[in-house]
Design an enzyme around this catalytic site. Structure first.
Site, PDB file in Angstrom:
ATOM      1  N   ASP A 332     -75.631 -90.085  13.174  1.00  0.00           N
ATOM      2  CA  ASP A 332     -76.620 -90.748  13.461  1.00  0.00           C
ATOM      3  C   ASP A 332     -77.727 -90.847  12.558  1.00  0.00           C
ATOM      4  O   ASP A 332     -77.542 -90.319  11.481  1.00  0.00           O
ATOM      5  CB  ASP A 332     -77.515 -90.314  14.964  1.00  0.00           C
ATOM      6  CG  ASP A 332     -77.960 -88.564  14.536  1.00  0.00           C
ATOM      7  OD1 ASP A 332     -77.665 -88.149  13.701  1.00  0.00           O
ATOM      8  OD2 ASP A 332     -78.664 -88.253  15.527  1.00  0.00           O
ATOM      9  N   ASP A 591     -77.523 -85.265  17.957  1.00  0.00           N
ATOM     10  CA  ASP A 591     -78.099 -84.559  18.595  1.00  0.00           C
ATOM     11  C   ASP A 591     -78.634 -84.643  19.786  1.00  0.00           C
ATOM     12  O   ASP A 591     -79.708 -84.020  20.388  1.00  0.00           O
ATOM     13  CB  ASP A 591     -79.412 -83.681  17.581  1.00  0.00           C
ATOM     14  CG  ASP A 591     -80.070 -85.052  17.206  1.00  0.00           C
ATOM     15  OD1 ASP A 591     -80.058 -86.166  17.532  1.00  0.00           O
ATOM     16  OD2 ASP A 591     -81.491 -84.794  16.620  1.00  0.00           O
ATOM     17  N   ASN A 659     -37.683 -62.924  -5.810  1.00  0.00           N
ATOM     18  CA  ASN A 659     -37.038 -61.562  -5.731  1.00  0.00           C
ATOM     19  C   ASN A 659     -35.967 -61.415  -4.828  1.00  0.00           C
ATOM     20  O   ASN A 659     -35.286 -60.566  -5.263  1.00  0.00           O
ATOM     21  CB  ASN A 659     -38.312 -60.781  -5.642  1.00  0.00           C
ATOM     22  CG  ASN A 659     -39.158 -60.536  -6.813  1.00  0.00           C
ATOM     23  OD1 ASN A 659     -38.838 -60.736  -7.969  1.00  0.00           O
ATOM     24  ND2 ASN A 659     -40.370 -59.928  -6.643  1.00  0.00           N
ATOM     25  N   ASN A 684     -42.594 -54.554  -1.120  1.00  0.00           N
ATOM     26  CA  ASN A 684     -43.439 -55.479  -0.474  1.00  0.00           C
ATOM     27  C   ASN A 684     -44.695 -55.204   0.198  1.00  0.00           C
ATOM     28  O   ASN A 684     -45.782 -55.762   0.079  1.00  0.00           O
ATOM     29  CB  ASN A 684     -42.479 -56.041   0.653  1.00  0.00           C
ATOM     30  CG  ASN A 684     -42.887 -57.438   1.239  1.00  0.00           C
ATOM     31  OD1 ASN A 684     -42.888 -58.362   0.543  1.00  0.00           O
ATOM     32  ND2 ASN A 684     -43.122 -57.523   2.511  1.00  0.00           N
ATOM     33  N   ASP A 688     -48.229 -56.932  -0.903  1.00  0.00           N
ATOM     34  CA  ASP A 688     -49.098 -57.364   0.256  1.00  0.00           C
ATOM     35  C   ASP A 688     -50.444 -57.065   0.374  1.00  0.00           C
ATOM     36  O   ASP A 688     -51.352 -57.464   0.459  1.00  0.00           O
ATOM     37  CB  ASP A 688     -48.343 -57.629   1.545  1.00  0.00           C
ATOM     38  CG  ASP A 688     -47.508 -58.407   1.926  1.00  0.00           C
ATOM     39  OD1 ASP A 688     -47.513 -59.600   1.112  1.00  0.00           O
ATOM     40  OD2 ASP A 688     -46.496 -58.356   2.691  1.00  0.00           O
TER      41      ASP A 688
END
Length: 893
Positions: A332, A591, A659, A684, A688
């Site tokens: 608006d 609003d 890998n 792994n 991670d």
């Protein structure tokens, strides 16, 4: 008060007279007493279909849901039973630590989401003890009398008692996009769900008019509640989450194919069954990004804290990603581009005898305020409020005039009419409203009046026309009485542009967001404000022009038009819907009460803390300051979260895939396994763990200045290029270990373990940016420390006292010199490949975003939520027929 039974359903009450429904529900027009409401709340339970209470067991269940993970646990147990205790214990410990890391991070994010959701309350106006008051929607009970208005979400299944011009959007239940007329008159017995015209149903939206009604069923007994409960607690997924799901499925397919081939090849090489199975499953686990849910959840939780500091309150975590995805903002004008402080500047009489004071007095008489009382409240209309707050209003004496009847403002007529009388004069209709509508009701409008009006519009003023006509003997005023009016003059208002609005618009444009204005104001005024702020206009459409266009034609026009003036709430919602169907990610900022319908339709509904309750209730995101600059900060935060999550995904494709492909190839080519199952999982896990610092990483500015769309084609191309590069250096390590150092299996595994953890961890510094790493783009201190720490730990383990237990043998010193050289060459090659890739690989255009019905039900159900677990069972309605479901195509969802 009568005792409420458990036989009532919305179907049975719809066909009964309103008075009978009140009686059967043990209620009255004055509502329930507070004590009775509390008793019924204890009997029937809260009006809720969701709980946002963080549930640790559900989070743990999600961590353990992977069938590969479960199979690996089982296989490790079998291995332990058959005597391979060391390998089995190592695998079990690593898997427990991996699951624990994922659980702790995701549960912490769930707790953040719980705290966030608890900050947001949804209210309903209910009559208790004979007095209207606001209560949480979850506290409604059968028998409560509720008031509903434009834009309200119906909080329960409600039997109407009174209504005025009531239309209801029931698409979320019936799929019918056209609004349904509602009235208190009883429906036909046995009517289908979409034909219950005497009721409004939970989860639907009041599209126009207002009503009062008595609550019949709440929570899971309501039709919407039953459907929402049937969908379960799973939250609606964003496009980003759906993309992650498709990507994970792609990796799962690769993992299954690779695992099967490796397992068969190892059996053909006469290797032990359990060892072959464990190795194959370890490969499968290694190729899948196990901590991706934890990384995403951590990113979202971090994002909510960052957004809160930037004055952006997000109701649901997943909305952050939608915010970053936004490429079109419809807003608006008042309060976003302008200051929102409307001031009365004067009156322009057009009649020969009228004066400025006369026009001002007529304007005050035609407000919806009760001016017969000492304290005048102008309600939610900012133009009326500006009149009453002006210095001229201090001298107004409302004691001489008596209001006989009032016809309030609505968005179809765009005017207010009052019938007033005063001593010694006939009754008079005074009409005040949008000049276009009022002048159309005046038979004689002078050229001078039209010229005055055009001059004010060109100056950017907001103008309200005032007209009158004598109405002797008239008792009430209806729309049909608004005719043959005599134009008296114009009331002039001013709402100045914000000082920082131009800068905010430039910032949004730099973020790749197209800004469109939807306003109820005159098109000339909107164009003037936009021109003053430097907003390029792609054309203007008015509400009357919009009504003349088909959906196809309007969608085409809306692509370029940037101003939509004199639009109704329904027209705003239609525009949002068509823009979304065009494949745009649309946010709507509003609003007011008249913005609620569009807020419901948008991908991201945005409101402000000072907005009306209806608008805040409909929004997904609430700005604590009505400033487009604050919104730009929120968009950038959403894109930062997306960019950091994509870093993890790209690393999974470039290093994990490479890998694991190397391991698969080596397992067939070598006479021994290149790495033991426990070593693969340990590798792994370390990798991670280091990446859990990614959510707090810095993001380059250029990654924030474009909508962040998910693109699985881009990721697939990235995997095809960088995966083989990773494998190439793995094969170089194999050759080095076998031919230069003549390594035995324990040394080979130690050497590849160190090389693998170093290359796949350090590659993050190249992948995290499209710039030259470190020189032109610095990582965060947390990511730098985590990555270097993981590499150090990876080098330490094969040299530590745990080496023999883990299956490693000591390595010669020259290996580490060769390793350092290989890592440098690897990172340089990756950098060169990255520059080539990003200079040529254009991202695919995003597809059309389509949200299914279940997404909208989940989104709507979020407001009927409690921060505690819901009761396992609630009183069910017995021996009462449910209304028949409507089988219609879901056109409006």
């Amino acid at each position: 008060m009568a005792q409420l039974g458990t036989e009532e359903t919305i179907g049975t009450e719809a066909s009964e007279p309103a008075e009978s429904a009140l009686s059967r529900l043990g209620s009255a027009a004055s509502g329930l007493s507070s004590e009775e409401a509390q008793r019924r709340l204890a009997q029937f339970g809260p009006n809720a279909v969701r709980t946002h209470k963080a549930n640790g067991w559900l989070v743990l269940g999600r961590q353990l849901r992977s069938p590969i993970l479960i199979l690996l646990f089982v296989t490790a147990g079998i291995s332990l039973f058959l005597g391979d205790a060391t390998n089995s214990v190592v695998i079990a410990v690593i898997l427990v630590v991996s699951v624990g890391l994922g659980f702790s991070n995701e549960f912490r994010a769930e707790r953040a989401a719980e705290a966030l959701h608890s900050r947001v309350t949804h209210r309903a106006v209910v009559v208790r003890d004979g007095t209207p008051r606001e209560v949480n929607v979850t506290e409604l009970v059968p028998g409560d009398v509720v008031h509903l208005g434009l834009g309200s979400i119906v909080p329960a299944d409600v039997r109407l008692l009174t209504s005025k011009d009531l239309l209801c959007d029931e698409s979320i239940l019936t799929g019918e996009s056209q609004p349904v007329n509602k009235s208190p008159e009883p429906s036909q017995p046995g009517a289908a769900l979409g034909d219950l015209t005497s009721c409004v149903l939970m989860g639907t939206v009041i599209q126009s008019g207002s009503c009062t009604g008595v609550v019949v069923t709440t929570g899971g007994r309501a039709e919407f509640g039953r459907i929402a409960l049937g969908l379960g607690e799973r939250q609606p997924q964003t496009e980003f989450q759906l993309g992650l799901k498709r990507f994970s499925f792609l990796l799962l397919q690769v993992a299954v194919a690779l695992t099967t081939l490796i397992f068969i090849a190892n059996l053909l090489l006469n290797r032990p069954l359990i060892e072959s199975l464990l190795f194959s499953l370890a490969i499968a686990v290694g190729i899948t990004p196990q901590l991706l849910p934890a990384v995403v959840s951590t990113s979202l939780a971090t994002g909510t804290r960052q957004l809160a500091q930037r004055k952006v309150l997000v109701k649901r975590l997943v909305c952050i990603e939608d915010l970053g995805d936004m490429d079109t903002l419809v807003t608006d004008k008042t309060g976003t581009l302008t200051e929102g402080r409307i001031t009365y500047t004067g009156a322009l009489p057009v009649g020969p005898t009228a004066t400025e004071a006369d026009i001002f007095r007529l304007g005050l008489l035609a407000t919806e305020a009760d001016y017969s009382t000492p304290t005048t409240a102008a309600g939610q209309n900012p133009l009326d409020a500006a009149l009453w707050e002006s210095p001229e209003a201090a001298g107004f004496n409302g004691g001489r005039q008596r209001r006989v009847d009032l016809l309030p403002f609505d968005h179809q007529r765009r005017m207010t009419s009052v019938l007033v009388e005063e001593p010694g004069a006939p009754r008079t209709i005074i009409t005040k409203g949008a000049p276009e509508q009022v002048l159309a009701l005046c038979p004689d409008v002078s050229e001078q009046a039209q010229t005055l009006l055009e001059e004010q519009f060109a100056a950017g003023s907001r103008v309200v026309a005032v007209a009158t006509r004598p109405a002797p003997g008239l008792q009430t005023v209806e729309p049909s009485d608004e005719h043959d009016l005599q134009l008296a003059g114009f009331l002039i208002f001013l709402d100045r542009p914000k000082a920082n609005a131009a800068e905010s618009l430039e910032r949004l444009a730099s973020l790749g967001i197209s800004v469109k204005i939807a306003t109820g104001d005159n098109p000339r005024v909107a164009e003037k404000v936009c021109a003053d702020l430097g907003l390029d206009s792609g054309g203007t459409l008015t509400g009357s022009q919009i009504d003349e266009l088909s959906d196809t034609a309007l969608a085409a026009a809306a692509r370029t038009a940037s101003i939509f003036a004199r639009v109704s709430p329904e027209q705003k919602a239609r525009l949002i819907r068509l823009l979304r169907q065009e494949g745009r990610a649309v946010g709507f900022l509003g609003d007011g009460v008249n913005d609620a319908l569009a807020l419901h339709q948008a991908d991201v509904g945005i409101s402000v803390d000072s907005a009306t309750d209806v608008a805040k209730d409909a929004a997904d995101i609430v700005l604590l300051a009505k400033d487009l600059g604050v919104l730009a900060e929120g968009v950038m935060e959403g894109r930062r979260i997306f960019a950091n999550t994509i870093k993890y995904v790209l690393m999974g494709t470039s290093s994990n895939f490479g890998n694991m492909f190397s391991a698969a190839t080596a397992s067939v080519a070598l006479s021994f396994l290149p790495m033991l199952p426990g070593q693969i999982l340990l590798n792994n896990l370390l990798y991670d763990s280091g990446q859990l610092a990614i959510p707090g990483d810095r993001v380059d500015k250029e990654q924030l200045y474009a909508p962040s769309h998910w693109n699985i084609g881009f990721i697939r191309r990235f995997m095809v290029l960088f995966g083989p590069i990773s494998s190439l250096f793995d094969f170089a390590t194999f050759a080095l270990m076998l031919f230069a150092f003549h390594a035995v299996p324990g040394e080979f595994r130690a050497g590849w373990f160190i090389e693998s953890i170093a290359t796949q961890t350090l590659i993050i510094f190249a992948i995290r940016t499209r710039r030259v790493p470190f020189l032109r783009s610095r990582p965060s201190a947390g990511l730098l420390a985590a990555s270097l720490g993981v590499v150090a730990l990876g080098i330490f383990l094969p040299l530590s006292p745990l080496a023999a237990f883990l299956g490693f043998d000591p390595l010669p010193v020259p290996f580490f010199i060769a390793l350092l050289a290989m890592i440098v060459v690897y990172l340089v090659l990756v950098e060169l490949a990255k520059q080539w890739f990003f200079s040529r690989a254009a991202q695919l255009p995003p597809g059309v975003r389509r949200r299914g019905k279940s997404h909208h039900i989940h989104r709507r159900a979020a407001r009927f939520s409690l921060p505690v677990p819901l009761p396992v069972s609630v009183p069910r309605i017995r021996n009462a027929p449910r209304p028949r479901r409507v089988r219609r195509p879901a056109r409006g969802v």
